[in-house]
Enzyme design. Sequence first.
Site, PDB file in Angstrom:
ATOM      1  N   ASP A   1       4.515  29.140  10.456  1.00 47.00           N
ATOM      2  CA  ASP A   1       5.229  30.156  11.116  1.00 47.00           C
ATOM      3  C   ASP A   1       5.792  29.634  12.641  1.00 47.00           C
ATOM      4  O   ASP A   1       4.995  28.690  13.111  1.00 47.00           O
ATOM      5  CB  ASP A   1       4.140  31.370  11.477  1.00 47.00           C
ATOM      6  CG  ASP A   1       4.888  32.526  12.086  1.00 47.00           C
ATOM      7  OD1 ASP A   1       6.072  32.729  11.884  1.00 47.00           O
ATOM      8  OD2 ASP A   1       4.161  33.293  12.670  1.00 47.00           O
TER       9      ASP A   1
ATOM     10  N   ASN B   1      10.099  37.951   2.859  1.00 46.38           N
ATOM     11  CA  ASN B   1      11.237  37.240   3.564  1.00 46.38           C
ATOM     12  C   ASN B   1      12.236  37.510   2.953  1.00 46.38           C
ATOM     13  O   ASN B   1      13.491  37.296   3.397  1.00 46.38           O
ATOM     14  CB  ASN B   1      10.936  35.673   3.346  1.00 46.38           C
ATOM     15  CG  ASN B   1       9.813  35.206   4.384  1.00 46.38           C
ATOM     16  OD1 ASN B   1       9.206  34.201   4.168  1.00 46.38           O
ATOM     17  ND2 ASN B   1       9.608  35.868   5.392  1.00 46.38           N
TER      18      ASN B   1
END
Length: 238
Positions: free
Chosen positions: A14, A62
């Site tokens: 991340d 995503n």
Amino acid sequence: MTKGIPNHIAVIMDGNGRWAKARRLPRAFGHRKGAEALRELLKAAIDIGIPYMTFYSFSSENWSRPQSEIEDIMGLLRRYLQSELATFHQAGIRLKVIGERSRLAKDIVQLIDDAEKQTAENDKMTVVMALSYGGRQEIVEASRQMAIQVLNNELSPDDITEELFGKSLYTKDIPDPDLLIRTSGEMRISNFLLWQLAYSEMVFVEKNWPDFTRDDLLWAIEEYQKRDRRYGAAAETG
């Protein structure tokens, strides 16, 4: 470092976008830098002797990102699969990809299939890439498969166990992670390996993924080695 090395480390990579934003660069630069960090981390993992590593590369959520960013990520994925295959092979890495492949472009699916076939016999390390992956989606799909078996009289409901359910998951031939590492300071698992992380130790790192180094990996392993893994049992009293 030889004592207490995790058999399987899962990583939520991340912070690529935040890394780029802090430098006033397009998000695509952060993703490219993140790919470089992945390459270096795999070298370190092989040196340390970690048998399994799983990376959360692209989640099912995503897909809701801007189309331009998705195209950048998919282009990077294509190049990565093409450029790193020889390196994986030479290093003895077996590649496995988990997730909903039907949402990926056909040429990417073909690259994945080819890479998995070509590295299938490698045994130095297994690298699992979670692409178009969601933990809830994985559990629903496994449940659907078992429901179909029950309807077809191939399976009795009374025979369904945790072990049997686990064999219906994408990770059926992969041991559960001992350690989860998440970068960028976020402290959640974001729909990643929901079943498999039941008893994993978790380490959260403030650094964004592109800045994550071998030393950070070693620190996370040292943190893991300090933990008392009881799997739900009571602590021993002396």
